[in-house]
Scaffold this motif. Structure first.
Motif, PDB file in Angstrom:
ATOM      1  N   GLY A 142      12.885  68.015 -46.348  1.00 46.30           N
ATOM      2  CA  GLY A 142      13.195  69.314 -45.760  1.00 46.30           C
ATOM      3  C   GLY A 142      12.375  70.421 -46.408  1.00 46.30           C
ATOM      4  N   GLN A 143      12.197  70.322 -47.741  1.00 48.35           N
ATOM      5  CA  GLN A 143      11.369  71.287 -48.443  1.00 48.35           C
ATOM      6  C   GLN A 143       9.915  71.186 -48.001  1.00 48.35           C
ATOM      7  N   LEU A 144       9.468  69.955 -47.732  1.00 44.59           N
ATOM      8  CA  LEU A 144       8.103  69.746 -47.251  1.00 44.59           C
ATOM      9  C   LEU A 144       7.898  70.426 -45.897  1.00 44.59           C
ATOM     10  N   SER A 145       8.882  70.317 -45.010  1.00 42.42           N
ATOM     11  CA  SER A 145       8.782  70.977 -43.702  1.00 42.42           C
ATOM     12  C   SER A 145       8.727  72.498 -43.863  1.00 42.42           C
ATOM     13  N   GLU A 146       9.564  73.008 -44.771  1.00 43.05           N
ATOM     14  CA  GLU A 146       9.571  74.456 -45.018  1.00 43.05           C
ATOM     15  C   GLU A 146       8.234  74.904 -45.604  1.00 43.05           C
ATOM     16  N   ASP A 147       7.685  74.081 -46.542  1.00 38.05           N
ATOM     17  CA  ASP A 147       6.394  74.431 -47.137  1.00 38.05           C
ATOM     18  C   ASP A 147       5.273  74.381 -46.098  1.00 38.05           C
TER      19      ASP A 147
END
Length: 573
Positions: free
Chosen positions: A334-339
């Protein structure tokens, strides 16, 4: 197959999870079986060792008791005298002495006294035993030949089937053998000893020095332990072999020539082993099925956001910077998608900034080209001053102007590398200017071998060091001297700049050799030269400052010895 798997991250992840789950299951199952077998074998070995020790100690105590009794008999004068006595009264005394000497042992063995001819004289038997033994062979012959030793043999001379072992000692009177004490050990006597220290699940055999069967339990006979061991001993084979149907253990019985053999069926039979492997196989199959489902679920869970990211990246490659990936997950993916969303926003901003900066760069290039006119103007002005000084008969001013013009011309040229000879010429021009300035208060010498004149070096690396020596080293020095020495060593070019000035303090020396810009404030020329050399040639090259014992300061410049240059003036080793 390998190519098909590697084309999909999901398939790679699934296979990895599947193998990571399956292989430990198989390894653990195999280890459990191995540990179980090892523990079972260890417990079996410990139990067998304990059983062997117990039986051996019991038999050792038994044979020691017989030996002590025999020694008591052969040292009893009444018994010894009664062997050759014909008087019945004296014989009765000898019998009485025999019964007293065998009081503690006659219930567990039969004691017989023979004369030198092998005729039975006395016995503790109550069954009318009257057997004689020949002396020309067998146990009495051996005992006669070794009068001080205890002789133990399998009972082959006795007509009594109960007797399994015979133990003999010679009876000596003075220096002459007058008879023998022979102890008959029955199978019932041994069984009585074993009953107190023996687990009947084991088979036991007692062997003589020739591995002949002296005594065997019923189980021992069935398993033919004595015959098996004797055959292997005679054939020169190992006594224990991996394919033995019976596990057995051997132990010497005290100082006798007898060997105890204890045997038992292996703790891990073929049926038990097959059962264990069957259970292990079932566990592994169950693990495979479970791993299949779990790996499939986990791989789907992990790869779904990656697939969405992959599709979004394809759009970015096509120039669409407005794409975004929305995810409700709060983990790393999820953090990767946000990044990724932040990256596309920043990339869009960066592209806009690049357009603006390119315009600024164009403006700066125009300003730099205009600024390049200033050094040329200064050079032309110095050249004019030189001719004016000559015209007005001011030679020092003319020389200073000419030298400074040459230095300036070299410094503003596009050449990054020059020959060592050119560098030294520029240093000499600088020194001439400073000698006019300081009124000849210092001298300068340089030693440059001809074979090093064409060495290629970065320009302006010696002049700043000479300047440091002049300004800092010869400060307040009336007769200063600066010496520049160039030489080659181990494929490197080394240039020493030495002065005879006031020397250098330890703290400053440490700062100069620290390669720390903050510590070298006030010595920026030293730092710049060292940095240029390290950038061109690596950290093994550069400047090193020393404080010679004779005083003053020495700076060593080290760089590779090169004599060629390519078209863009960069040196080649």
């Amino acid at each position: 197959m390998k190519k098909i798997i590697r084309k999909s991250f999901k398939r790679e992840l699934f296979l990895g999870l599947f193998l990571v789950s399956l292989i430990p299951g198989i390894v653990i199952s195999l280890l459990l079986v191995k540990v179980f077998k090892s523990r079972l074998a260890s417990d079996y070995q410990a139990a067998a060792a304990s059983q062997v020790t117990s039986v051996t100690e019991a038999l050792e105590q038994y044979f020691n008791l017989i030996d002590e009794t025999q020694l008591a008999i052969r040292s009893n004068k009444k018994i010894v005298g009664g062997i050759s006595e014909t008087d019945s009264w004296q014989k009765n005394k000898a019998y009485t002495a025999l019964y007293e000497a065998t009081e503690n042992a006659r219930n567990v063995a039969r004691f017989n006294i023979y004369d030198i001819e092998g005729n039975l004289v006395f016995t503790t038997s109550t069954e009318g035993y009257s057997e004689s033994i020949p002396t020309y062979w067998g146990i009495l012959k051996v005992s006669f030949a070794h009068p001080d030793e205890r002789i133990i043999k399998k009972a082959v001379m006795s007509d009594d089937e109960k007797t399994v072992i015979q133990i003999a000692r010679a009876i000596v009177s003075g220096d002459e053998c007058v008879g023998f004490v022979v102890t008959d050990v029955f199978s019932s006597h041994i069984e009585e000893i074993l009953a107190k220290s023996y687990d009947e699940s084991y088979g036991i055999a007692i062997l003589d020095s020739f591995y002949e069967d002296v005594y065997s339990t019923r189980t021992g006979k069935e398993e033919a332990l004595a015959a098996l061991i004797r055959q292997r001993e005679f054939d020169g084979e190992p006594l224990k072999q991996e394919d033995d149907e019976v596990e057995f253990f051997l132990s010497r019985i005290g100082d006798t020539n007898l060997t105890l053999v204890l045997g038992k069926e292996p703790v891990l039979t073929d049926d038990i082993t097959r059962t264990m492997w069957g259970v292990t196989t079932v566990i592994i199959l169950f693990s495979v099925i479970l791993c299949f489902f779990v790996a499939n679920i986990i791989s789907d869970y992990l790869t779904s956001p990656i697939i969405k990211l992959s599709k979004a990246m394809e759009k970015v490659k096509g120039g669409d910077l407005d794409v975004s990936v929305h995810s409700s997950r709060i983990d790393e993916l999820g953090q990767l998608s946000e990044d990724f969303d932040k990256m596309t926003d920043e990339l869009k901003t960066y592209m806009e900034l690049q357009v603006k900066q390119q315009q600024e760069i164009n403006d700066s290039n125009i300003a730099m080209m205009q600024a390049q006119l200033n050094p040329h103007f200064l050079y032309n002005t110095l050249d004019t001053m030189k001719w004016v000084a000559k015209a007005n008969n001011v030679p020092d001013l003319a020389k200073m102007s000419a030298d400074l013009a040459q230095i300036l011309r070299l410094s503003i040229s596009d050449r990054k590398f020059i020959t060592l000879e050119e560098e030294m010429e520029m240093v000499e021009k600088y020194v001439e200017i400073q000698q006019i300035r300081f009124g000849g208060n210092f001298t300068f010498d340089a030693e440059l071998p001809m074979e090093l004149e064409d060495c290629i070096i970065p320009k302006l690396i010696i002049q700043p060091i000479v300047e440091n020596a002049l300004i800092h080293g010869l400060k307040e020095q009336e007769k200063g001297h600066i010496f520049v020495n160039a030489y080659s060593e181990s494929g490197n070019l080394k240039i020493e700049v030495t002065d005879n000035g006031c020397g250098i303090e330890g703290e400053i020396l440490e700062k100069l050799n620290s390669r720390d810009r903050e510590k070298l404030r006030g010595h920026i020329g030293f730092f710049n030269v060292d940095t240029i050399l390290r950038l061109y040639y690596g950290d093994n090259f550069g400047l090193k400052a020393f404080k010679p014992e004779e005083g003053g300061t020495k700076v060593l410049i080290t760089l590779p010895l090169t004599k060629e240059r390519n078209n863009d003036q960069s040196p080649r080793c």
